[in-house]
Scaffold this motif. Structure first.
Motif, short mmCIF file in Angstrom:
data_model
loop_
_atom_site.label_atom_id
_atom_site.label_comp_id
_atom_site.label_asym_id
_atom_site.label_seq_id
_atom_site.Cartn_x
_atom_site.Cartn_y
_atom_site.Cartn_z
N GLY A 288 -64.21 30.91 -16.24
CA GLY A 288 -63.31 31.16 -17.35
C GLY A 288 -63.06 32.62 -17.67
N TRP A 289 -63.50 33.53 -16.77
CA TRP A 289 -63.30 34.97 -16.98
C TRP A 289 -62.39 35.53 -15.89
CZ3 TRP A 289 -64.89 37.40 -21.28
CH2 TRP A 289 -65.94 36.85 -22.01
N PRO A 290 -61.54 36.47 -16.25
CA PRO A 290 -60.74 37.15 -15.22
C PRO A 290 -61.56 38.28 -14.59
CG PRO A 290 -60.10 37.95 -17.39
CD PRO A 290 -61.15 36.89 -17.61
N TRP A 291 -61.49 38.36 -13.27
CA TRP A 291 -62.18 39.40 -12.51
C TRP A 291 -61.15 40.12 -11.65
CZ3 TRP A 291 -67.58 40.11 -12.84
CH2 TRP A 291 -68.26 39.12 -13.58
N TRP A 292 -61.28 41.40 -11.57
CA TRP A 292 -60.35 42.21 -10.78
C TRP A 292 -60.78 42.21 -9.32
CZ3 TRP A 292 -56.41 45.20 -13.32
CH2 TRP A 292 -56.40 45.03 -14.71
N GLY A 293 -59.80 42.29 -8.43
CA GLY A 293 -60.10 42.41 -7.01
C GLY A 293 -60.31 41.08 -6.34
N ALA A 294 -61.36 40.98 -5.54
CA ALA A 294 -61.66 39.79 -4.74
C ALA A 294 -63.10 39.35 -4.98
CB ALA A 294 -61.44 40.10 -3.26
N PRO A 295 -63.41 38.07 -4.74
CA PRO A 295 -64.78 37.57 -4.99
C PRO A 295 -65.87 38.32 -4.24
CG PRO A 295 -63.25 35.74 -4.75
CD PRO A 295 -62.48 36.97 -4.38
N ASP A 296 -65.53 38.86 -3.06
CA ASP A 296 -66.56 39.59 -2.31
C ASP A 296 -66.79 41.00 -2.84
OD1 ASP A 296 -64.14 40.58 -1.49
OD2 ASP A 296 -64.66 40.66 0.63
N ARG A 297 -65.92 41.44 -3.76
CA ARG A 297 -66.11 42.74 -4.40
C ARG A 297 -65.51 42.67 -5.80
NH1 ARG A 297 -64.68 48.80 -2.03
NH2 ARG A 297 -66.52 49.81 -2.93
N PRO A 298 -66.16 41.95 -6.70
CA PRO A 298 -65.57 41.70 -8.01
C PRO A 298 -65.49 42.95 -8.87
CG PRO A 298 -67.83 40.89 -7.93
CD PRO A 298 -67.48 41.32 -6.53
N ASP A 299 -64.46 42.96 -9.73
CA ASP A 299 -64.21 44.07 -10.65
C ASP A 299 -64.15 45.41 -9.92
OD1 ASP A 299 -63.64 42.71 -12.90
OD2 ASP A 299 -65.59 42.95 -13.85
N PHE A 300 -63.38 45.40 -8.84
CA PHE A 300 -63.11 46.62 -8.09
C PHE A 300 -61.67 46.53 -7.61
CE2 PHE A 300 -63.27 49.85 -4.87
CZ PHE A 300 -64.26 50.74 -5.31
N VAL A 301 -60.83 47.44 -8.07
CA VAL A 301 -59.41 47.41 -7.71
C VAL A 301 -59.25 47.85 -6.26
CG1 VAL A 301 -57.15 48.43 -8.18
CG2 VAL A 301 -58.67 47.83 -10.08
N PRO A 302 -58.64 47.02 -5.42
CA PRO A 302 -58.52 47.39 -4.01
C PRO A 302 -57.55 48.55 -3.80
CG PRO A 302 -57.31 45.38 -4.43
CD PRO A 302 -58.05 45.69 -5.69
N GLU A 303 -57.87 49.39 -2.84
CA GLU A 303 -56.95 50.47 -2.48
C GLU A 303 -55.71 49.91 -1.81
OE1 GLU A 303 -54.89 53.22 0.07
OE2 GLU A 303 -56.25 51.72 0.86
N ARG A 304 -55.89 48.81 -1.06
CA ARG A 304 -54.77 48.19 -0.36
C ARG A 304 -54.93 46.68 -0.44
NH1 ARG A 304 -52.21 50.45 5.23
NH2 ARG A 304 -50.68 48.81 5.63
N SER A 305 -53.81 45.97 -0.60
CA SER A 305 -53.89 44.53 -0.84
C SER A 305 -52.56 43.89 -0.45
CB SER A 305 -54.19 44.27 -2.32
OG SER A 305 -54.38 42.90 -2.58
#
Length: 524
Positions: A288-305
């Protein structure tokens, strides 16, 4: 890896040939292969608020004392953006917006909130030292009208609940108490005020609703971090967890829903002399929480996506201009409200004519025309006709901000001109200090003035030419910087200016301004 390091890495990849931009582009987020890289705009678009209306995304940003003010951008995919317009044509309510009785740098319009409801766009914004305004328009291009509330709500967060009730969330980082103001049906007055939550140091609130939860996003500027809170009721109880920060992607923003039901996040990151830029990130949900990025690196904004939505072509705000249109391009903003008698696009068609305004320096000169600098490295060339200069005029081109560096043409007597470089260190309370290089005599009627800005080394440099082929460097590299306490509270801008310390002056005609990437670096 810090966000600033990502930006440096992106520039290295670009120069190595992994992604080749078009010749006129300084930065391209869209890689053309179904992916994008951050930041989506390598320029100072601070305090973002992004909404979706159907298949369109709209992005509002802070503009301080610049006019026109409160810029809104439009995108179809969250990556490629164009300027849709400005909410405020001229700033009102303070003579300083006209550069009389002092200046309004670091004041003006901060941290607006953008929403759409029942066929109307709404922008809630609080001019510094004034009461909160609710602007409204049928279309994003306007015209916009506003009503003023009975109080000043810092960084207002407009939220319209499922039942149509509108609220403004407000908090200021020196405290952290989040107060909700209930608005009447037409959003013209406050009907109630109630403290909803306390989050030490919180400001820049954003509120959304999803699956029975209210989500409250807050910047914690003292830590350059962001938190996310959730509750079943707007009045709590709230749970809070830390989210990203400037080391992992940014510290002020929120999330926006996509047409397919997924979510993306937008966040502001402090990035040095270029200012504060916007990163875009996928959002995934867990417990029920929003997490940034991807599950393998949560709460980390990707440089490229991968791009949020594919199939839309490259777009960017305009930059170069040949001044052939009867109105100024949307990329241009005046340093304060302009004196419209002192500039023209019609007195000499195809040119922008800047008449000299009376001032003792660029900081106090009205009608300084600016646009956002672009990173990581840019070159801008202004082709100017200086035959209209009169004795005492100082007219030119350069950067504007914490350090205002101008390569100007000075007229000592009719027909006798020289090139002069000035670097002004603008301070909040003290006088301006100037560093000058010896004037260089010049008799050409047409000149090209060039400024290079390197946001990797935070240095700029000047050169000029009388034929656009052979160039002469002027002076030594000058500094680029951002400091919210001084200057304009913005990243460096490029600027055209023309002023005279006396009552009578001439004018400078600008044929064109051309913006392009800078191939090399600026070194001390």
């Amino acid at each position: 890896m810090s966000s600033r390091t990502w930006f440096r890495l992106g520039a290295l990849l670009l120069s190595a040939g992994f992604a080749v931009p078009l010749a006129a582009q300084v930065w391209r987020s869209d890689q053309g292969d179904g992916t994008y890289r951050n930041p989506v705009l390598y320029a100072d678009y601070p305090d973002p608020d992004i909404i979706r209306v159907g298949e369109d995304f709209y992005f509002v940003s802070t503009t301080f004392a610049n006019a026109p003010g409160v810029t809104i951008l439009h995108s179809k995919d969250l990556v490629n953006w164009r300027i849709a317009g400005h909410v405020v044509d001229r700033l009102d309510g303070d003579p300083r917006y006209d550069l009389t009785q002092g200046d309004a740098y670091r004041r003006g319009f901060y941290a607006a909130s953008l929403r759409y409801h029942d066929g109307l766009f709404y922008v809630a914004v609080t001019p510094v030292g004034h009461k909160t305004r609710i602007y409204r328009a049928r279309t994003i291009a306007g015209p916009w009208t506003y009503s003023e509330l009975d109080r000043e709500a810092f960084d207002p967060a407009l939220f319209i609940d499922d039942d149509g009730t509108a609220y403004l969330g407000t908090s200021i980082g020196s405290d952290g108490t989040v107060t909700l103001l209930t608005l009447n049906k037409d959003l013209t007055a406050v009907t109630a005020a109630r403290k909803a939550y306390y989050n030490k140091g919180a400001e820049g609130s954003k509120i959304i609703r999803r699956d029975g939860y209210y989500y409250l996003f807050n910047a914690i500027p003292g830590k350059l971090a962001m938190t996310v809170s959730r509750a079943r009721s707007l009045w709590g109880p709230w749970e809070t967890k830390p989210s990203i920060d400037d080391k992992s992607g940014g510290h002020q923003g929120a999330i926006v829903d996509m047409p397919d039901g997924s979510w993306y996040g937008f966040v502001m990151v402090d990035a040095g002399a270029i200012g504060r830029m916007t990163n875009i990130s996928p959002i995934f949900w867990k417990d029920g929480w929003p997490w940034w990025g991807a599950p393998d690196r949560p709460d980390f904004v990707p440089e490229r996506s991968p791009k949020p939505i594919r199939g839309h072509g490259f777009a960017e705000p305009p930059s170069s201009d040949d001044f052939s249109n009867p109105v100024l391009g949307s990329q241009w903003q005046w340093n304060h409200n302009p004196d419209d008698s002192k500039w023209s696009l019609t007195q000499r068609p195809g040119f922008l004519r800047l008449h000299a305004t009376r001032a003792d320096g660029i900081w106090t000169a009205r009608n300084t025309l600016t646009q956002k600098a672009q990173g990581p490295r840019m070159r801008a060339i202004a082709k100017v006709d200086v035959q209209g200069l009169q004795p005492g005029d100082l007219c030119g081109f350069g950067s504007f901000g914490k350090y205002s560096a101008q390569l100007s043409v000075a007229a000592a007597a009719v027909g006798h001109r020289s090139v002069r470089m000035q670097v002004t260190d603008s301070t909040q309370d003290g006088p301006q200090t100037e560093m000058r290089v010896p004037s260089l005599a010049i008799d050409a009627p047409t000149m090209w003035l060039r400024v290079d800005l390197d946001f990797e080394t935070d240095l700029g440099r000047f050169a000029y030419s009388i034929d656009n082929r052979q160039w002469r460097d002027v002076g030594t590299p000058f500094p680029l910087a951002f400091d919210w306490r001084t200057g304009t509270f913005q990243g460096q801008q490029i600027a055209l200016s023309c002023y005279n310390s006396g009552p009578d002056g001439g004018y400078m005609d600008i044929d064109s301004v051309t913006v392009s990437p800078l191939a090399g670096t600026v070194q001390p």
